[in-house]
Enzyme design. Structure first.
Site, short mmCIF file in Angstrom:
data_model
loop_
_atom_site.label_atom_id
_atom_site.label_comp_id
_atom_site.label_asym_id
_atom_site.label_seq_id
_atom_site.Cartn_x
_atom_site.Cartn_y
_atom_site.Cartn_z
N ALA A 1 0.86 -1.18 0.00
CA ALA A 1 0.00 0.00 0.00
C ALA A 1 0.89 1.23 0.00
CB ALA A 1 -0.87 -0.01 1.25
N GLU B 1 0.15 -9.51 -0.63
CA GLU B 1 -1.25 -9.94 -0.40
C GLU B 1 -2.02 -10.01 -1.72
OE1 GLU B 1 -1.47 -6.85 2.69
OE2 GLU B 1 -2.50 -8.34 3.92
N GLY C 1 0.87 -5.15 0.93
CA GLY C 1 -0.29 -5.29 0.05
C GLY C 1 0.06 -5.85 -1.32
N GLU D 1 4.41 -5.29 7.44
CA GLU D 1 3.52 -4.26 8.00
C GLU D 1 3.80 -3.94 9.47
OE1 GLU D 1 2.51 -6.50 5.76
OE2 GLU D 1 0.78 -5.77 4.61
N1 CO8 Z 1 4.49 3.40 -0.44
C1 CO8 Z 1 4.86 4.61 -0.91
N2 CO8 Z 1 6.03 4.84 -1.53
C2 CO8 Z 1 6.86 3.79 -1.68
C3 CO8 Z 1 6.55 2.49 -1.21
C4 CO8 Z 1 5.29 2.31 -0.57
N3 CO8 Z 1 4.86 1.11 -0.12
N4 CO8 Z 1 7.57 1.66 -1.51
C5 CO8 Z 1 8.49 2.41 -2.14
N5 CO8 Z 1 8.09 3.70 -2.24
C6 CO8 Z 1 8.77 4.84 -2.83
C7 CO8 Z 1 9.87 5.37 -1.93
O1 CO8 Z 1 9.34 6.24 -0.94
C8 CO8 Z 1 10.75 6.08 -2.94
O2 CO8 Z 1 10.17 7.32 -3.25
P1 CO8 Z 1 11.08 8.65 -3.38
O3 CO8 Z 1 11.98 8.35 -4.55
O4 CO8 Z 1 10.09 9.73 -3.61
O5 CO8 Z 1 11.83 8.74 -2.10
C9 CO8 Z 1 10.64 5.19 -4.17
O6 CO8 Z 1 9.43 4.43 -4.02
C10 CO8 Z 1 11.79 4.23 -4.33
O7 CO8 Z 1 11.90 3.50 -3.12
P2 CO8 Z 1 13.31 3.19 -2.43
O8 CO8 Z 1 14.27 4.31 -2.68
O9 CO8 Z 1 13.04 2.82 -1.01
O10 CO8 Z 1 13.75 1.93 -3.31
P3 CO8 Z 1 14.67 0.70 -2.90
O11 CO8 Z 1 14.85 -0.09 -4.15
O12 CO8 Z 1 15.87 1.16 -2.16
O13 CO8 Z 1 13.78 -0.17 -1.84
C11 CO8 Z 1 11.79 -1.26 -1.09
C12 CO8 Z 1 12.62 -0.79 -2.29
C13 CO8 Z 1 12.53 -2.34 -0.29
C14 CO8 Z 1 10.51 -1.84 -1.68
C15 CO8 Z 1 11.49 -0.08 -0.15
O14 CO8 Z 1 10.99 1.02 -0.92
C16 CO8 Z 1 10.46 -0.37 0.91
O15 CO8 Z 1 10.78 -0.93 1.93
N6 CO8 Z 1 9.18 0.00 0.65
C17 CO8 Z 1 8.12 -0.17 1.62
C18 CO8 Z 1 7.67 -1.63 1.69
C19 CO8 Z 1 6.56 -1.81 2.71
O16 CO8 Z 1 6.73 -1.55 3.90
N7 CO8 Z 1 5.38 -2.27 2.26
C20 CO8 Z 1 4.23 -2.45 3.09
C21 CO8 Z 1 3.34 -1.25 3.02
S1 CO8 Z 1 1.97 -1.35 4.12
C22 CO8 Z 1 0.84 -2.31 3.33
O17 CO8 Z 1 1.06 -2.77 2.25
C23 CO8 Z 1 -0.43 -2.56 4.09
C24 CO8 Z 1 -1.42 -3.41 3.31
C25 CO8 Z 1 -2.71 -3.60 4.11
C26 CO8 Z 1 -3.43 -2.28 4.21
C27 CO8 Z 1 -4.82 -2.46 4.71
C28 CO8 Z 1 -5.47 -1.06 4.97
C29 CO8 Z 1 -6.78 -1.10 5.75
#
Ligand code: CO8
Length: 259
Positions: free
Chosen positions: A67, A113, A110, A133
């Site tokens: 998400a 998922e 997500g 998460e």
């Molecule tokens: N949301 C928003 N932006 C994101 C996300 C994300 N999930 N993942 C990556 N980005 C963005 C980064 O902020 C970055 O943006 P910017 O260039 O503006 O800073 C860009 O994408 C590139 O990301 P990275 O520089 O971090 O890239 P890397 O290759 O170094 O790392 C990763 C990639 C490992 C994927 C890393 O970005 C990361 O850890 N992302 C988050 C992963 C995460 O925690 N996912 C879970 C999210 S919560 C969720 O999914 C809940 C689902 C259930 C919800 C139910 C609601 C009721």
């Protein structure tokens, strides 16, 4: 179907390819993307040209990184109660079309998922699956706590969710999270190869088999067997069953009419 901003749609030989297209954000699933996915599935459901749906992520780095955390940050308690992502993934699981997730790079939160809600998962060896998460102070709330344990077992699901560990494609295959591994440049071919096997089957039988598996899985065995029996009774009444059995006896390929 209108052209979408974050989703690329292509239909080829009955396979509808949905490519999540926000590679600069690792294909994070913001509200607009989720809405487009929902719209595409709704459209596909009524369209007989679509036999099967394959979901993938644009670029090499990510299937979907979960998400959109920027949007998540502002959400309030009661907003977690709307159907949202969980509701969409339920629709995907219940789609009458077979769904395949073709995963390279990150399938996190997500994104993981979403793959869990698909019928079949194919991944590259270095794909990365995880439900991180808890790092954000929330839980996998798009079906992750339930589907992961049903697919890989409760012990493994507890381990993955509580530690937030990320596993690669090979490990995912070993524990049954994915069914097939493919080289990175072969992922689409592998998905289409699996898809072509499914597309040869009777479409009504596909719908009934999905229904019996998904609805039967969480029912008691007796109820589940009854669902199976009733689904088979429906299959027995179809032209597809006449054609499938006739084609076998005549040693030719069946031509199913979806009736
Ligand atoms: N949301 C928003 N932006 C994101 C996300 C994300 N999930 N993942 C990556 N980005 C963005 C980064 O902020 C970055 O943006 P910017 O260039 O503006 O800073 C860009 O994408 C590139 O990301 P990275 O520089 O971090 O890239 P890397 O290759 O170094 O790392 C990763 C990639 C490992 C994927 C890393 O970005 C990361 O850890 N992302 C988050 C992963 C995460 O925690 N996912 C879970 C999210 S919560 C969720 O999914 C809940 C689902 C259930 C919800 C139910 C609601 C009721």
């Amino acid at each position: 179907m209108h052209p979408y901003e974050n989703l690329h749609v292509e239909i080829e030989q009955g396979s509808m390819w949905l490519t999540i297209n926000r590679p600069e954000y690792r294909n994070a699933l913001n509200q607009a993307t989720l809405q487009e996915l929902e719209d595409a599935f709704h459209w596909a459901e009524a369209n007989h040209e679509v036999k099967l749906i394959i979901i993938q992520g644009a670029g090499n780095k990510s299937f979907a990184a979960g998400a959109d955390i920027k949007q998540l940050h502002d959400r309030k308690m009661l907003e977690a109660l709307i159907p949202g992502m969980q509701g969409l993934y339920k629709k995907i699981e219940q789609s009458s079309k077979v769904t395949i997730a073709a995963v390279k790079g990150y399938a996190l939160g997500g994104g993981c998922e979403l793959a869990l809600a698909c019928d079949i998962r194919i991944a590259t060896k270095n794909a990365k699956f995880g439900l991180p998460e808890l790092n954000l102070g929330i839980i996998p709330g798009a079906g992750g706590t339930q589907r992961l344990s049903r697919i890989v077992g409760k012990g493994r699901a507890l381990d993955m969710i509580l530690t937030g560990k990320i596993i690669d494609g090979e490990e995912a295959e070993r524990i049954g999270l994915v069914s097939y591994l493919a080289a990175e440049d072969e992922l689409e071919n592998k998905a289409e190869e699996v898809a072509s096997q499914v597309k040869r089957k009777g479409p009504v039988a596909i719908k009934l088999a999905k229904l019996a598996i998904h609805k039967g899985y969480d029912a008691d065995l007796e109820t589940a067997m009854l669902i199976e029996k009733l689904a088979q009774a429906v299959a027995f009444g179809t032209d597809d069953k006449k054609e499938g059995t006739q084609a076998f006896l005549e040693k030719r390929a069946a031509e199913f009419s979806n009736q």
